[in-house]
Design an enzyme around this catalytic site. Structure first.
Site, short mmCIF file in Angstrom:
data_model
loop_
_atom_site.label_atom_id
_atom_site.label_comp_id
_atom_site.label_asym_id
_atom_site.label_seq_id
_atom_site.Cartn_x
_atom_site.Cartn_y
_atom_site.Cartn_z
N LEU B 217 -16.19 78.48 81.72
CA LEU B 217 -17.27 78.91 82.61
C LEU B 217 -18.41 79.54 81.82
O LEU B 217 -18.20 80.46 81.03
CB LEU B 217 -16.70 79.93 83.61
CG LEU B 217 -17.69 80.39 84.67
CD1 LEU B 217 -18.10 79.24 85.57
CD2 LEU B 217 -17.09 81.52 85.48
N ASP B 218 -19.62 79.08 82.08
CA ASP B 218 -20.83 79.64 81.45
C ASP B 218 -20.82 79.50 79.93
O ASP B 218 -21.56 80.19 79.24
CB ASP B 218 -21.03 81.13 81.82
CG ASP B 218 -21.19 81.32 83.32
OD1 ASP B 218 -21.52 80.33 84.01
OD2 ASP B 218 -21.00 82.44 83.79
#
Lengths: 274, 274, 274, 274
Positions: B217-218
């Site tokens: 994520l990210d």
């Protein structure tokens, strides 16, 4: 090794150039190429890994390029600059600092001023400063400056806020070698007192422009430009203060680009491979 | 014609590639090349004048390139995108407008939302909108979305403020094809509520990041980032407002780069030939 | 005259303050006021035309303000700073240049280094340089530095790339007086080697942050931040080079803001009236 | 509540104004004040907490202000705008989107075009579009437009790439109410074809300027300006493409400033309290 090539465009240039590099076992790490389709001009900058005899490689490249091609293999790694100033310190001081710590990408060999205000800062850095006032007729002063500059054989002459207009004769002596910092985002506010003009016009941004000097005042090929926002709370004086920061930054940027062989000049434009 | 090549690096690649182009009487107008010396990877984007049979030229190029090379000659000129949204309109609306006027560089073939807020704006532009809520278990919803996307066979899936985290399975279905806009200048303020975090930290700039989506994520490869200054007068809410402007701009920029075949992905990085 | 006021908020503050100024025949040229509604804090900076006895005006203002109010009428016009450095020259040199030409807005009274690399540049500008290495135990070195700084009684201590972490005791001695330049856009890449981190993450922008130093490393109130774009062609080393330019600019900006009394500190934030 | 005041400067204005606010139990959350010392003009924008009868407060403030003072208490919260266009969609579409989602800060009540290209996008958003060509003599067309605009009684007329020059008579009908977006960083490249001019001059940045329209073409008070970098690889056409992005952003910014009552006009300048 850095290689730069500028010539008229034709099919097969990249193939011929890269074949020669390959024959010399040179690996192309980074290549920038641009063709101006209107002018039919070809520009290339190569960053290659490996080693080769510079003169031999230059000759070999010239055999496959148009006759007027300008080829530089490892263009002068130890560049020399002469700086010309009047009274404002900010650009000169920035140059002297970088020069002092070896991060300028060139050596400052002399500073010439038409006022003596900046002599002391040059002394602090052990850089020769020459005062050539314009007390006598302009032509005579310029002749002295030209002679002095030539004695130092610099790669570039940097006008770091030199506030006199140079004659055509002067410019002709150092074609594509004189870089000026102008205190506006040209072509806005060409001519005198750009900050005063900007203040009166009420603009919301001011800027600076680094350009090669040609016969046409403020009309030479632009190398770099930046702006900084201003607002109603700025006086003409505080615009000058903000402007100096951006002048320093833009001239430093332009010098870095030129001194790392990223700038090509043709007609009244530049190709800049950042 | 646009040609892109990505492969492991070796000496002579440029010579071989440009020789083949020359044999096809293709003139190189603009060439961008980069070698990642650490990873020994070679990236090239060529803009050439002239015409050639695409399949034949691709084959010819592959004969001189390493076996794993990825070559695209005129990479899909009519790209298709699916957009995924939740409730915020700004990125989607910008995409729909560009799509409507033919300046997106791709066609929006469908919009998928997990809320129905943005159905009407899609209707206004005659773009099919599919509501797939996450009311049932997440896996089931994702399966429906995967199936729906695959039915449209898009080149890219754009997460235009889609506020659900996608599973590894989902991501694996569209490797290097999912682009997300994250509302912070990553890696600052990764995770939830970046504007609230920014407000509490008292930063003087906020930003946005467009990146490819990976399992982490990210943490996917970054395509484009921009920032906008903020100050003490901003609340968390007004940061959101300013942030939306920059989110829209950054996603538009990233899409333009990707859709004009200027972005190469490898490991967790991108090469972007702007 | 510049007047700054910081206190808890209550209705009528501006009326009371401006009435007193009016009674003293002071005309408000520029007024900046901010209320943090969450913290119920009031901040004001006034630029007024006219003259008044400073002590009398301060007392008069304090009669109408909350008891804990901090009022400065013409806050120390001749500010003094001590600069602390390690080996990198860029921020120090910029400060020395501005100091030399009287445009810093303060006087550099001493430079303290934990290495001797920057002694010579201080000598060039006739600024006392003190070498205090950390050869012995850290606490002892810090004690010496604290004593030395106190002997100069500076308004601010500028960490111009001082690469040692200061103890809580040190920080407590100069509360809200120590300004550091950190080489990332905090909170991204806090800690060591931010450019290496940035390179590995493949970000498209790097930055710098000037902040007050508190006990929490890299967590103090932020004064100014700027970024500069980078791309795949940057190595960790060329990011350092670009980063130094922005570090110099951000620290110069932050110092200008602080030295012109535009920065208010409270909790972990700043109010900056640019 | 927002309060704006513009009048000639005199001592005690802030004291008088803030005393009245205090009497009404209004707390000043944010105050911006500027005095143009050359023109002796006073400008103030107040953001206050609390409630008061608008007419009564306005009257009360006027009793302490110079006779010519312009006071607005909660200046028209439901502003109305008419948009004028020719063929280019980018600015109009951005306005229509914000209008549609209620984030414009005003209502678009009508769009007037001198070509029918943009009729359809207006239809998509249920906004009335009026085609008024300049087929007949210019004065007649303008009369129709003036009449049409007046029938809508807008607060502002937005020229969103309206490519005809308006007459003095037209301008006089909507003094300080017409906002134009010009596709250069004025005063550079005033007049026609700024991108062509920029291309030929070889500038390294292009920009856009939002300004109030006055009799003097491209000379009205500037509200906002921004620039975007360009380089040798840009054609005049790709400069147009980049320019459109910045035109859209600058017009949006200027509209946001004007519609939140942050812009004051006087002589040929603006005060903008961002």
């Amino acid at each position: 090794m850095i290689i730069t090539i500028q010539c008229s465009d034709q099919i097969g240039l990249v193939a011929d150039i890269s074949r020669i590099l390959s024959e010399h076992r040179l690996n192309i790490v980074s290549m920038r190429e641009h063709v101006d389709k209107i002018e039919r001009m070809f520009f290339m900058r190569l960053d290659v890994d490996g080693s080769a005899a510079e003169a031999e490689l230059t000759n070999r490249l010239e055999t496959v390029l148009p006759i007027e091609a300008v080829v530089h293999v490892n263009p002068s790694p130890n560049k020399r600059i002469v700086v010309m100033v009047t009274k404002e310190y900010h650009c000169l001081a920035d140059i002297l600092i970088r020069n002092n710590f070896g991060t300028l990408g060139a050596s400052v060999v002399a500073v010439i001023g038409n006022h003596d205000v900046l002599e002391k800062i040059c002394n602090r850095f052990d850089i020769p400063f020459y005062l050539i006032t314009y007390d006598e007729e302009k032509a005579g002063s310029e002749d002295k400056i030209i002679e002095l500059i030539k004695s130092y054989n610099p790669d570039f002459v940097i006008l770091a806020k030199f506030m006199r207009i140079l004659s055509s004769l002067f410019v002709a002596n150092f074609k594509n070698k004189i870089i000026n910092i102008h205190h506006s985002f040209l072509p806005a506010f060409a001519g005198a007192n750009p900050y005063r003009q900007a203040f009166e016009r009420g603009v919301k941004l001011i800027g600076a422009t680094a350009h090669f000097v040609t016969d046409d005042l403020d009309e030479g090929p632009i190398i770099a430009q930046q702006i900084v926002p201003v607002n109603h709370s700025f006086t003409a004086q505080s615009m000058v203060k903000s402007g100096k920061e951006i002048e320093t930054a833009v001239l430093a940027k332009a010098m870095d680009l030129v001194l790392t062989d990223r700038v090509f000049v043709y007609k009244n434009k530049t190709v800049v491979f950042e």
